[in-house]
Motif scaffolding. Structure first.
Motif, PDB file in Angstrom:
ATOM      1  N   SER A 260       0.825  -1.207   0.000  1.00  0.00           N
ATOM      2  CA  SER A 260       0.000   0.000   0.000  1.00  0.00           C
ATOM      3  C   SER A 260       0.857   1.254   0.000  1.00  0.00           C
ATOM      4  O   SER A 260       2.007   1.254   0.469  1.00  0.00           O
ATOM      5  N   ASN A 261       0.282   2.324  -0.530  1.00  0.00           N
ATOM      6  CA  ASN A 261       0.946   3.625  -0.462  1.00  0.00           C
ATOM      7  C   ASN A 261       0.860   4.220   0.937  1.00  0.00           C
ATOM      8  O   ASN A 261       1.526   5.204   1.240  1.00  0.00           O
ATOM      9  N   ASP A 262      -0.011   3.653   1.762  1.00  0.00           N
ATOM     10  CA  ASP A 262      -0.152   4.081   3.160  1.00  0.00           C
ATOM     11  C   ASP A 262       0.246   2.897   4.038  1.00  0.00           C
ATOM     12  O   ASP A 262      -0.617   2.172   4.545  1.00  0.00           O
ATOM     13  N   PRO A 263       1.538   2.647   4.215  1.00  0.00           N
ATOM     14  CA  PRO A 263       1.976   1.437   4.921  1.00  0.00           C
ATOM     15  C   PRO A 263       1.485   1.369   6.362  1.00  0.00           C
ATOM     16  O   PRO A 263       1.132   0.293   6.844  1.00  0.00           O
ATOM     17  N   VAL A 264       1.452   2.503   7.069  1.00  0.00           N
ATOM     18  CA  VAL A 264       0.992   2.484   8.464  1.00  0.00           C
ATOM     19  C   VAL A 264      -0.474   2.082   8.514  1.00  0.00           C
ATOM     20  O   VAL A 264      -0.884   1.229   9.314  1.00  0.00           O
ATOM     21  N   GLY A 265      -1.290   2.694   7.646  1.00  0.00           N
ATOM     22  CA  GLY A 265      -2.713   2.345   7.608  1.00  0.00           C
ATOM     23  C   GLY A 265      -2.929   0.893   7.233  1.00  0.00           C
ATOM     24  O   GLY A 265      -3.815   0.229   7.774  1.00  0.00           O
ATOM     25  N   GLU A 266      -2.120   0.385   6.305  1.00  0.00           N
ATOM     26  CA  GLU A 266      -2.259  -1.000   5.880  1.00  0.00           C
ATOM     27  C   GLU A 266      -1.890  -1.956   7.016  1.00  0.00           C
ATOM     28  O   GLU A 266      -2.574  -2.970   7.235  1.00  0.00           O
TER      29      GLU A 266
ATOM     30  N   GLY B  32      -5.938  -5.166  12.657  1.00  0.00           N
ATOM     31  CA  GLY B  32      -7.350  -5.168  13.034  1.00  0.00           C
ATOM     32  C   GLY B  32      -8.031  -6.470  12.650  1.00  0.00           C
ATOM     33  O   GLY B  32      -8.807  -7.036  13.430  1.00  0.00           O
ATOM     34  N   GLY B  33      -7.757  -6.954  11.445  1.00  0.00           N
ATOM     35  CA  GLY B  33      -8.337  -8.226  11.015  1.00  0.00           C
ATOM     36  C   GLY B  33      -7.843  -9.387  11.856  1.00  0.00           C
ATOM     37  O   GLY B  33      -8.616 -10.291  12.205  1.00  0.00           O
ATOM     38  N   PHE B  34      -6.566  -9.359  12.203  1.00  0.00           N
ATOM     39  CA  PHE B  34      -6.003 -10.414  13.044  1.00  0.00           C
ATOM     40  C   PHE B  34      -6.636 -10.412  14.428  1.00  0.00           C
ATOM     41  O   PHE B  34      -7.051 -11.461  14.943  1.00  0.00           O
ATOM     42  N   GLN B  35      -6.743  -9.230  15.025  1.00  0.00           N
ATOM     43  CA  GLN B  35      -7.321  -9.131  16.370  1.00  0.00           C
ATOM     44  C   GLN B  35      -8.797  -9.528  16.372  1.00  0.00           C
ATOM     45  O   GLN B  35      -9.293 -10.089  17.358  1.00  0.00           O
TER      46      GLN B  35
ATOM     47  N   ALA C  67       1.640 -14.083   3.781  1.00  0.00           N
ATOM     48  CA  ALA C  67       1.767 -13.544   2.420  1.00  0.00           C
ATOM     49  C   ALA C  67       2.138 -12.069   2.407  1.00  0.00           C
ATOM     50  O   ALA C  67       2.184 -11.464   1.342  1.00  0.00           O
ATOM     51  N   ILE C  68       2.403 -11.493   3.573  1.00  0.00           N
ATOM     52  CA  ILE C  68       2.709 -10.063   3.646  1.00  0.00           C
ATOM     53  C   ILE C  68       4.217  -9.859   3.650  1.00  0.00           C
ATOM     54  O   ILE C  68       4.938 -10.395   4.497  1.00  0.00           O
ATOM     55  N   GLY C  69       4.687  -9.064   2.698  1.00  0.00           N
ATOM     56  CA  GLY C  69       6.092  -8.683   2.677  1.00  0.00           C
ATOM     57  C   GLY C  69       7.026  -9.865   2.534  1.00  0.00           C
ATOM     58  O   GLY C  69       6.688 -10.915   1.987  1.00  0.00           O
ATOM     59  N   ARG C  70       8.215  -9.681   3.050  1.00  0.00           N
ATOM     60  CA  ARG C  70       9.257 -10.699   2.924  1.00  0.00           C
ATOM     61  C   ARG C  70       9.362 -11.589   4.155  1.00  0.00           C
ATOM     62  O   ARG C  70      10.331 -12.313   4.335  1.00  0.00           O
TER      63      ARG C  70
ATOM     64  N   LEU D  47       6.069  -4.358   4.834  1.00  0.00           N
ATOM     65  CA  LEU D  47       5.186  -4.690   3.725  1.00  0.00           C
ATOM     66  C   LEU D  47       5.925  -4.922   2.425  1.00  0.00           C
ATOM     67  O   LEU D  47       5.327  -5.356   1.438  1.00  0.00           O
ATOM     68  N   GLN D  48       7.228  -4.629   2.402  1.00  0.00           N
ATOM     69  CA  GLN D  48       7.984  -4.792   1.167  1.00  0.00           C
ATOM     70  C   GLN D  48       7.966  -6.253   0.743  1.00  0.00           C
ATOM     71  O   GLN D  48       8.387  -7.138   1.479  1.00  0.00           O
TER      72      GLN D  48
END
Length: 755
Positions: free
Chosen positions: A369-375, A381-384, A547-550, A723-724
């Motif tokens: 995302s272009n908004d990494p903090v928000g992402e 949030g989904g995890f919690q 599946a997120i980032g490296r 997120l990279q």
């Protein structure tokens, strides 16, 4: 799809108008400009032949331009010629097409105009030479080759899949499009590389293996037919000759007396092709040096076939397969009709490939995302949310609470199994007594008992039945505490008490011995629940962050959650120890429950000490008719004097027992166990559930924010790093995205035709 459009050798329909033919060729040219030919099978003509088979001369005769010439192999990248008949002055536009990087990996197609349009045919040869050098050195600016400032001693690549396109229009041209491929080579010189042989073969194969490729096979008459590898390669991919057009070159160099073997090809008697063999005659090297032009070359060719044997002796039908103009007209018709036939299939194939490509793109992890903090906050949030749902309980057999429950039941059974097994007779009297079940315990909650216990939780092992003929055999009761041991301990504990009193420490010692057995099952239950909860949390983390980032995001969340869980675990163990400490000081305010059970156990122990039918009767089982009448008579007599009694109360009427003090101690300890164990099997699972299971959710949000440092000044950079995505995924996304872009551009071009 198989190349079946030319079954009759003249196409599927009557010859189309020049305008329609031009529109078909223009469409294919525009589609090729998008680079979509690497994704779907576009109709095309590929010119192949062995090295020095006369390919370049043939192309010059068709296009009217002079190609670069040198000793040995001169064509080192594909050259696409797009010819258009036009009433405007002759023009040639040169472009560079980059579809792969220097290592041959696909890239987003780049089309670069290489210089201004050329209006003089004499300038084309040098421009093509410069363009080929630019193709073979993709890391350099093409302008340096155009301007002649490039300083290159050795090309980066010996051959390339990237290609040069020539857009040529003029009055004398037919509407035709074809690609000239490097000539097949059998050996390399000192400046070449051994792998170039296979490299060129693979390059040619990548074109002619496609079912919609018309193979224009050039064969030099000066070389033995069977020794020309291009023919064998064409036959490998078109064994029935349905999409191959043969062209014989250099007919003036046929050794004397061997003409008939080549005429048999023109007559299609050997190596027959659906669209036949053609023969062309190009100017000699001396004529070229003398400056013969294109029109003069065509006149010379026509005179050769009209006056030279055996060509001039062919009938009119086979004469139609001689001369470049005949070949060009036929190729133009073949290609235009093939395009028209293939158009619906191209549209369908394009649609299918687009669908598949879109599915591939959707299957990839979400693009950073272009908004990494928000992402990151959204992911957390989904995890919690899932954590909260799992801890609250889900109605399925694989739910967290369903997984824990069997272990809780086992814990209850283990605690229940620690009940003190008091035996109300002396050890040596074991053979004369049978420890019957305590009937009043049958109303207790059923807890998983071992095979060594009756349903009421009191040991059922007893002596072997005594018979008149055999001496009784003693079978020791499991973990038995005999009444004389209780009495002996009580006597030793007396200090200044009155003779009929014994200190509470006796009961406390027995209670403490039982409670010491509770710590291990309690901590075992904690360990099991901890392992289950940790594994469940790891699975949830996998689902949300694998599946997120490296992998750094998953690892960071995993470490943070494990630390948070360990804090809850330590707090839980403290609560369990606290509960154990509480139980270490025996007491209860549940007086009624304790008193009721104390009386029942006192009567039970006292009753089983007597051997008569009254005291040994198991009051929960049917009574023999005669004995039942006696029991009922006693109860009725008591009722007459105002005493309400039950069968199990009758042992209380027995005479005083010298062991009664021990019986009272046993009854008190056993009654307290009933109070304490039920309290304990509630408190420990509740503590584990509250502090550990539900405790995972409490404070988790703050723990994640602090653990991932989402509130610092460099939170943006930290989240972006998490997120990279992996390089392999990024490259795959880039490849699929570029392919989808090509396909969409191609779809736009197809829509233009329908409009």
């Amino acid at each position: 799809m198989p190349f079946t459009d030319l079954e009759e050798g003249v196409g599927l329909c009557d010859p189309v108008t020049a305008q329609h033919r031009r529109s078909m060729l223009d469409l294919i040219n525009r589609l090729r400009n998008t680079g979509v030919q690497s994704d779907i099978d576009l109709p095309m003509i590929a010119v192949i032949g062995n090295q020095s088979a006369g390919k370049s001369s043939l192309i010059e005769s068709i296009s009217g331009v002079t190609l670069p010439r040198s000793s040995g192999t001169c064509t080192r990248c594909p050259t696409e010629c797009r010819l258009t008949h036009s009433e405007t002055p002759w023009t040639c536009i040169v472009k560079l097409h980059f579809i792969t990087d220097r290592h041959g990996a696909p890239i987003k197609p780049r089309v670069i105009a290489f210089g201004d349009p050329i209006s003089s045919k004499s300038d084309v040869e040098e421009r093509i030479r410069q363009a080929q050098r630019a193709i073979l050195n993709p890391s350099m600016d093409p302008k340096t080759f155009l301007e002649g400032t490039a300083d290159v001693e050795e090309n980066e690549s010996s051959f390339s899949r990237n290609y040069v396109s020539l857009g040529i229009s003029g009055k004398e041209l037919a509407d035709l499009s074809f690609v000239d491929l490097p000539g097949l080579i059998a050996s390399v010189g000192q400046a070449g590389h051994a792998h170039d042989i296979d490299l060129v073969k693979n390059l040619v194969t990548s074109y002619i293996e496609k079912p919609s490729c018309v193979i224009l096979l050039t064969v030099a008459c000066e070389t033995d037919f069977e020794n020309q590898g291009a023919h064998h390669l064409a036959k490998q991919f078109d064994p029935e000759g349905k999409r191959t057009v043969g062209v014989l070159t250099k007919p003036d160099r046929i050794p004397f007396g061997e003409e008939e073997s080549w005429l048999r090809l023109i007559r299609n008697e050997v190596e027959p092709l659906l669209n036949n063999w053609y023969c062309v005659k190009q100017p000699s090297s001396q004529m070229i040096k003398d400056g013969i032009d294109w029109a003069g070359a065509r006149r010379h060719e026509s005179e050769f076939f009209a006056t030279t044997q055996p060509w001039c002796g062919l009938d009119s039908y086979h004469q139609s397969f001689l001369r470049t103009t005949k070949l060009t007209d036929r190729l133009s018709t073949i290609l235009a009709e093939l395009i028209a036939k293939r158009l619906p299939e191209i549209q369908d194939e394009l649609y299918r490939v687009m669908q598949f490509t879109e599915e591939r793109l959707r299957a990839l992890p979400k693009e950073p995302s272009n908004d990494p903090v928000g992402e990151v906050l959204r992911l957390l949030g989904g995890f919690q949310k899932e954590v909260s749902e799992r801890l609250e309980g889900t109605p399925d057999e694989t739910g967290l609470l369903q997984t824990i429950r069997p272990h809780t039941e086992k814990f209850k059974s283990e605690i229940h199994g620690t009940a003190p097994n008091f035996v109300p007779w002396e050890r040596e009297e074991n053979v004369w007594h049978k420890l019957r079940p305590a009937g009043f315990l049958s109303t207790e909650e059923k807890v998983g008992n071992s095979d060594d216990e009756d349903d009421d939780g009191v040991s059922g092992k007893h002596f072997a039945p005594n018979t008149p003929k055999k001496r009784p055999v003693v079978v020791p009761l499991r973990n038995a505490i005999y009444i004389e041991d209780v009495m002996q301990r009580a006597q030793k504990a007396r200090t200044r008490e009155l003779p009929d009193n014994y200190p509470f420490v006796v009961q406390k010692v027995y209670i403490t011995e039982v409670l010491q057995k509770w710590e291990k099952p309690a901590l075992d239950l904690f360990d099991i629940v901890y392992d289950i909860l940790r594994a469940d949390a790891e699975k949830m983390i996998d689902r949300h962050f694998t599946a997120i980032g490296r992998g750094s995001a998953k690892q960071s969340v995993l470490m943070t959650v494990q630390d948070h869980l360990d804090v809850a675990a330590e707090r839980t163990k403290e609560r369990i120890r606290w509960i154990l400490d509480l139980e270490g000081s025996p007491t209860t305010l549940n007086t009624h429950y304790f008193t009721d059970y104390r009386g029942k156990f006192f009567a039970y122990y006292k009753g089983v000490r007597d051997n008569n039918s009254l005291t040994t009767q198991n009051w929960k089982t049917p009574v023999e008719p005669g004995k039942a009448a006696g029991v009922q008579k006693v109860i009725s007599s008591l009722a007459e004097i105002g005493l309400n009694a039950r069968p199990e109360d009758l042992p209380k009427l027995l005479p005083a027992d010298p062991m009664e003090a021990a019986i009272a101690i046993m009854a008190s300890v056993r009654a307290y166990f009933q109070v304490a164990y039920k309290r304990f099997i509630d408190m420990v699972p509740m503590a584990i559930d509250y502090e550990l299971v539900r405790g995972l959710e409490r404070g988790l949000d703050r723990a994640l924010r602090d653990g991932l440092q989402l509130t610092g000044t460099d939170a943006h950079e930290r989240c972006a790093a998490m997120l990279q995505e992996p390089t392999s995924v990024a490259m795959q996304r880039q490849e699929v995205s570029k392919k989808l872009e090509r396909l969409r551009e191609a779809r736009k071009e197809l829509r233009k035709l329908s409009v």
